[in-house]
Scaffold this active site. Structure first.
Site, PDB file in Angstrom:
ATOM      1  N   GLN A   1       8.856  45.353   6.186  1.00 30.23           N
ATOM      2  CA  GLN A   1      10.106  44.722   5.777  1.00 30.23           C
ATOM      3  C   GLN A   1      10.367  43.477   6.627  1.00 30.23           C
ATOM      4  O   GLN A   1      10.255  43.515   7.855  1.00 30.23           O
ATOM      5  CB  GLN A   1      11.274  45.697   5.920  1.00 30.23           C
TER       6      GLN A   1
ATOM      7  N   TYR B   1       3.540  55.995  -0.758  1.00 25.15           N
ATOM      8  CA  TYR B   1       3.580  54.539  -0.529  1.00 25.15           C
ATOM      9  C   TYR B   1       4.081  54.293   0.902  1.00 25.15           C
ATOM     10  O   TYR B   1       5.010  53.524   1.143  1.00 25.15           O
ATOM     11  CB  TYR B   1       4.480  53.830  -1.547  1.00 25.15           C
TER      12      TYR B   1
ATOM     13  N   GLU C   1      -1.006  56.255   1.066  1.00 28.87           N
ATOM     14  CA  GLU C   1      -0.906  54.801   0.971  1.00 28.87           C
ATOM     15  C   GLU C   1      -2.206  54.255   0.388  1.00 28.87           C
ATOM     16  O   GLU C   1      -3.294  54.652   0.798  1.00 28.87           O
ATOM     17  CB  GLU C   1      -0.659  54.200   2.360  1.00 28.87           C
TER      18      GLU C   1
ATOM     19  N   ASP D   1       8.546  54.929  -1.565  1.00 30.92           N
ATOM     20  CA  ASP D   1       8.875  53.514  -1.328  1.00 30.92           C
ATOM     21  C   ASP D   1       7.831  52.654  -2.031  1.00 30.92           C
ATOM     22  O   ASP D   1       7.000  52.006  -1.393  1.00 30.92           O
ATOM     23  CB  ASP D   1       8.898  53.240   0.180  1.00 30.92           C
TER      24      ASP D   1
ATOM     25  N   CYS E   1      12.736  48.076  -4.246  1.00 28.22           N
ATOM     26  CA  CYS E   1      12.977  46.644  -4.044  1.00 28.22           C
ATOM     27  C   CYS E   1      13.243  45.933  -5.359  1.00 28.22           C
ATOM     28  O   CYS E   1      13.323  44.699  -5.382  1.00 28.22           O
ATOM     29  CB  CYS E   1      11.792  45.995  -3.317  1.00 28.22           C
TER      30      CYS E   1
END
EC number: 2.1.1.190
Length: 450
Positions: free
Chosen positions: A284, A313, A334, A377, A404
């Site tokens: 981020q 994720y 991931e 995420d 997002c």
């Protein structure tokens, strides 16, 4: 009201609201939508139409005839009207927060087909982690070769040109002028060497005082030693790396990472955690915002020490590390290779041995073990339909969905509703990206009681 000058049409418009994008929306006398770049809600403007479509038009602001109370006349950055990085810089802070919440509600209603009253009750006020300027730990600079010279800076509002800037007020305070130093160093280097650079990433941390300059290039020859020397002298960078890419320009993939000088990675502190990140790994761009996301996720899930968690994720471990400190076991998945390596390195550094980090697609590598609490995420594309189905089959008591993109969040919440296992309790927008339309959200879903 409209007037025509040559082939261009000028409109006088009263602006209504911000879109989920750089533009504000107004309507002509006959109700046609006009998306106006540079305007803010409440403005009375004269705008020039740049694109005419049957159901809407695009326009750019030419003159503010009557300024809205929500308009900020002067911004800390002199480039806001030419650089594309701060499209909402003329909108007041309070209005930005309201508009971002409104855009989340609008997506839930329009895309997720949620009743207006339900969406309004579900979405909380937009959380403000602070620092509307000087909040970014990362900026990316465009590189444009012009013969033997080069221009390094930001894309303009059209995305077609590169604007040379001497500082970026969005970058962490104390490092604003690093962009100018990088630009000067690479311009000097390009006078004597042909540089094939796609873009330049700069990461800076007020907490660790580390600065990394990452040169994204295709494979092939490169003045490694000279670039490292000049960049470190100009910027004080603690790390200079080269990210090697291959493939077509719009779909290039990372093929390797070269350490040119310094540490070869960048360190940031998030809450009580210290994380090492390689240049290709996602993190981020707003560190205080990342801490707010972690706070919301952990407070929402309230994991217990005897519970098992799932982190899909997971990236380099923003949520994995605090989950591992609170839970008995964590399954982390991931797909991006550099992030998986960073996750494993961060787990090793912290001494946490109750995590199983798996590299692969979340749908294909979905953990076999059951979870009590789950964090997802995903990237902007959201959750694959198969992942929603697999999550809905879990016996977990709660899921924290970090998103997002309000559009894909709305789509995925509709999919969860169809499955009927989990239902959203609240959605909290978090303003990780002041001066832009982007917004992060944390949604808490709990198991439906039957």
């Amino acid at each position: 009201m409209s007037e025509t000058a040559g082939s261009e049409q000028a409109l006088t418009l009263r602006v209504g609201r911000m879109t989920y994008g750089p533009d504000a929306i107004a309507r002509t006398d006959d109700g046609k939508a006009v998306f106006v770049r540079g305007a803010v809600p409440g403005d009375l403007v004269r705008a020039r139409v740049t694109r005419e479509q049957p159901t809407y038009s695009n326009a750019v602001l030419e003159e503010v005839l009557e300024a809205s109370p929500e308009r900020v006349s002067t911004a800390p950055c002199p480039f806001v009207d030419v650089c594309g990085g701060c499209p909402w810089a003329h909108l007041s802070r309070e209005a930005q927060l309201r508009s971002k919440r409104d855009n989340v509600v609008d997506s839930l209603v329009r895309i997720g087909h949620m009743p207006q009253e339900e969406a309004d009750g579900l979405v909380r006020p937009c959380s403000d982690p602070g620092d509307p300027w000087g909040y970014r730990n990362k900026v990316e600079l465009a590189f444009q070769a012009q013969g033997r010279r080069s221009v390094i800076g930001m894309h303009d509002v059209t995305g077609d040109r590169v604007v040379k800037v001497d500082r970026c007020p969005l970058l962490q305070r104390g490092f604003e002028k690093v962009t100018k130093s990088v630009s000067g160093a690479l311009s000097y280097l390009s006078n004597s060497r042909s540089l094939q650079i796609d873009r330049v990433g700069v990461r800076a941390s007020r907490r660790t005082r580390q600065v990394e300059v990452a040169l994204w290039t295709q494979t092939g020859g490169f003045p490694r030693a000279q670039a490292a020397k000049i960049l470190r002298e100009a910027t004080g960078a603690t790390s200079v790396v080269r990210v090697l890419t291959k493939g077509p320009q719009k779909a290039r993939k990372v093929s390797g990472l070269e350490k040119l000088g310094g540490y070869g990675s960048w360190e940031e502190r998030v809450g009580s955690e210290s994380m090492l990140l390689s240049a290709p790994s996602f993190f981020q761009v707003n560190t205080r915002g990342a801490e707010e996301l972690v706070r919301l996720v952990m407070e929402g899930l309230d994991p217990a020490e005897d519970e098992c968690a799932m982190d899909l994720y997971s990236g380099a471990g923003t949520f994995t590390l605090p989950l591992a400190r609170r839970c008995d076991w964590v399954d982390a998945v991931e797909s991006y290779g550099p992030a998986v390596r960073d996750l494993r390195r961060n787990l090793e550094r912290t001494g946490l041995d109750n995590v199983d980090p798996v590299g692969g697609d979340a749908d294909l590598e979905f953990p076999d073990a059951d979870a009590d609490v789950i964090v997802v995420d995903p990237p902007r594309a959201g959750l694959a339909a198969g992942v929603v189905q697999k999550l809905s089959a879990q016996p977990a008591r709660a899921i924290a969905y970090v998103s997002c993109d309000p559009a894909t969040l709305a789509r995925d919440l509709a999919r969860f509703a169809e499955e009927g296992t989990f239902s959203p309790v609240w959605v909290t927008p978090v303003d990780l990206f002041p001066q832009t339309f982007h917004v992060e959200t944390v949604t808490l879903l709990q198991r439906v009681r039957r």
